[in-house]
Design a protein around this motif. Structure first.
Motif, PDB file in Angstrom:
ATOM      1  N   LYS A   1      11.104  -1.382   3.549  1.00 59.62           N
ATOM      2  CA  LYS A   1      12.279  -1.643   2.705  1.00 59.62           C
ATOM      3  C   LYS A   1      13.451  -2.118   3.553  1.00 59.62           C
ATOM      4  O   LYS A   1      14.132  -3.092   3.235  1.00 59.62           O
TER       5      LYS A   1
ATOM      6  N   TYR B   1      -3.975   0.228  -6.131  1.00 59.86           N
ATOM      7  CA  TYR B   1      -2.521   0.049  -6.287  1.00 59.86           C
ATOM      8  C   TYR B   1      -2.143  -1.422  -6.084  1.00 59.86           C
ATOM      9  O   TYR B   1      -1.250  -1.943  -6.723  1.00 59.86           O
TER      10      TYR B   1
ATOM     11  N   ASP C   1       6.673  -5.500  -5.136  1.00 56.98           N
ATOM     12  CA  ASP C   1       6.992  -6.085  -6.458  1.00 56.98           C
ATOM     13  C   ASP C   1       8.425  -6.600  -6.487  1.00 56.98           C
ATOM     14  O   ASP C   1       8.701  -7.696  -6.972  1.00 56.98           O
ATOM     15  N   ASN C   2       9.343  -5.803  -5.928  1.00 63.90           N
ATOM     16  CA  ASN C   2      10.766  -6.200  -5.943  1.00 63.90           C
ATOM     17  C   ASN C   2      11.043  -7.426  -5.094  1.00 63.90           C
ATOM     18  O   ASN C   2      12.080  -8.069  -5.257  1.00 63.90           O
TER      19      ASN C   2
ATOM     20  N   ASP D   1       2.298   3.881  -3.464  1.00 62.43           N
ATOM     21  CA  ASP D   1       3.062   3.576  -4.685  1.00 62.43           C
ATOM     22  C   ASP D   1       4.453   3.045  -4.347  1.00 62.43           C
ATOM     23  O   ASP D   1       4.957   2.109  -4.973  1.00 62.43           O
ATOM     24  N   GLU D   2       5.066   3.621  -3.299  1.00 61.78           N
ATOM     25  CA  GLU D   2       6.393   3.138  -2.877  1.00 61.78           C
ATOM     26  C   GLU D   2       6.283   1.723  -2.310  1.00 61.78           C
ATOM     27  O   GLU D   2       7.130   0.869  -2.556  1.00 61.78           O
TER      28      GLU D   2
ATOM     29  N   LYS E   1       4.103  -0.472  -3.097  1.00 60.03           N
ATOM     30  CA  LYS E   1       3.862  -1.383  -4.240  1.00 60.03           C
ATOM     31  C   LYS E   1       5.198  -1.771  -4.895  1.00 60.03           C
ATOM     32  O   LYS E   1       5.447  -2.958  -5.163  1.00 60.03           O
ATOM     33  N   ASP E   2       6.056  -0.771  -5.134  1.00 66.39           N
ATOM     34  CA  ASP E   2       7.357  -1.062  -5.774  1.00 66.39           C
ATOM     35  C   ASP E   2       8.177  -2.034  -4.925  1.00 66.39           C
ATOM     36  O   ASP E   2       8.793  -2.958  -5.434  1.00 66.39           O
TER      37      ASP E   2
END
Ligand code: PLP
Length: 380
Positions: free
Chosen positions: A130, A202, A176-177, A169-170, A172-173
């Motif tokens: 991130k 995922y 996606d963003n 899962d994090e 993936k988010d």
């Protein structure tokens, strides 16, 4: 210095002879299915076992589709092609990794970008990902552009190291963003679950390996899992020389690959898959035995991360420093106990040394300390 560990491993495996890192177990229908293959003459890439395997693997993982491939590396290559990774694109992955992941990026003439891992999962760190993306990229025409190189970051390949799920899962988010295509390298994590979902589902695509050293083996083999019908169809097409279906005509509508898993390998794999739950049970028993032993020693056993169920494919311990690690490797290997260090970081290999790297402190830390210890199933 490590006499107690050596004794413990020899006692656990009840031998002073050579103890391998991971040997396959053939306790079910392997010979029966292989004979069936030979008797039917369907030994190559057409046959009932390839289809059976795909159906069963899709059911097991709850992915809608599974496409069998010749190995995990070819599955990764096809996954990157499906993500439209081409010359000059960039792909994010972890530098603490097996080389196949990065080789497949090179097959597409793309470049890897190396991001750090989390210490507890040994897989790609969502927080590092991130931060890297917010400090170094911008979105233009719905594509994630690397501000430093001006190139498109098309895909991201996190990996579930030794079967321990990363925080997928994090990841993936975040992908996606940033409009980044997510390919999960689940080569090592067949039978591993994160938050009750199988690893590999995922991402838009998940990739598995059934090499001889994996929890279930086809001798050599791999697969792609996905719930996207279009991607699944393209994966099948690309792995089967891009031949358009016809009773007798040879027509190939693009450059394809001969990456289909042969029926012989699938026969072995279907038999192995029938025993996967037994294997997982025995692997967990062994991991518990190790955990209990190392709990009272000054060495740290790498446990499955929270909210996940690891397949405990390869057990690993973490030593205090590189000096101790090397001593451990020397002592155990000289006593016929196969132990191995974790991989050399990818950015230190000649073909990837010019790749862009983020801060890799955790990867460096783990590289110096992690060692795999014998992990073959004992009972059965
Ligand atoms: C993380 C990872 N990715 C990819 C592969 C490649 O799989 P294969 O050896 O089946 O080509 C492997 C293992 O071999 C692996 O451990």
């Amino acid at each position: 210095m490590f006499k107690d560990v050596i004794n413990f491993i020899q006692d656990t495996y009840k031998t002073k002879e050579f103890i391998p890192l991971h040997e396959p177990k053939f306790i079910g229908n392997e010979k029966k299915y292989l004979n069936e293959c030979i008797d039917s003459t369907f030994v190559s890439s057409v046959g009932r076992f390839v289809n059976d395997f795909e159906k069963k693997m899709a059911e097991y993982t709850t992915a809608k589709y599974a496409i069998a491939t010749s190995n995990g590396t070819s599955a990764l290559h096809i996954a990157l092609l499906l993500a439209d990774v081409t010359s000059n694109d960039e792909v994010i992955t972890q530098s603490l990794n097996f080389v196949a992941t990065c080789n497949s990026i090179s097959y597409c003439n793309a470049s890897p970008i190396f991001i750090d891992v989390d210490k507890n999962t040994m897989g790609l760190s969502p927080s590092a990902l991130k931060e890297f993306l917010s400090n170094n990229t911008s979105i233009k025409n719905q594509q994630c552009i690397n501000n430093k190189t001006g190139k498109i970051i098309k895909a991201c390949i996190p990996m579930h190291t030794f079967g321990h799920p990363c925080r997928i899962d994090e990841i993936k988010d975040i992908c996606d963003n940033h409009n980044i295509f997510l390919i999960e390298d689940a080569a090592e994590s067949v039978g591993s679950f994160y938050k009750d979902k199988h690893t590999g589902i995922y991402g838009q695509l998940g990739v598995m390996s059934f090499n001889g050293n994996k929890i279930i083996t086809a001798g050599g083999g791999g697969c792609i899992i996905t719930s996207d019908e279009i991607l699944a169809k393209k994966a099948k097409h690309l792995t089967t020389t891009a031949k358009t279906p016809h009773k007798w005509d040879f027509y190939h509508d693009m450059v394809g690959y001969n990456y289909r898993m042969p029926n012989l390998n699938a026969a072995l794999l279907v038999a192995q898959l029938e025993n996967l739950d037994n294997f997982l049970h025995e692997k967990r028993k062994l991991a518990n035995i190790y955990e209990e032993f190392f709990h009272v020693s000054d060495l740290t056993f790498a446990k499955e991360p929270i909210e996940s169920k690891s397949n405990y494919w390869l057990n690993s311990i973490i030593l205090d420093n590189k000096l101790k690690r090397d001593k451990f490797l020397n002592e155990t290997n000289s006593q016929n106990i196969m132990t191995r260090p974790i991989w050399t970081l990818m950015n230190k290999l000649p073909m990837f040394e010019s790749a862009q790297c983020d801060d890799l402190s955790n990867s460096e830390w783990l590289e110096q300390r992690v060692v795999n210890i014998p992990s073959s199933i004992i009972a059965l």
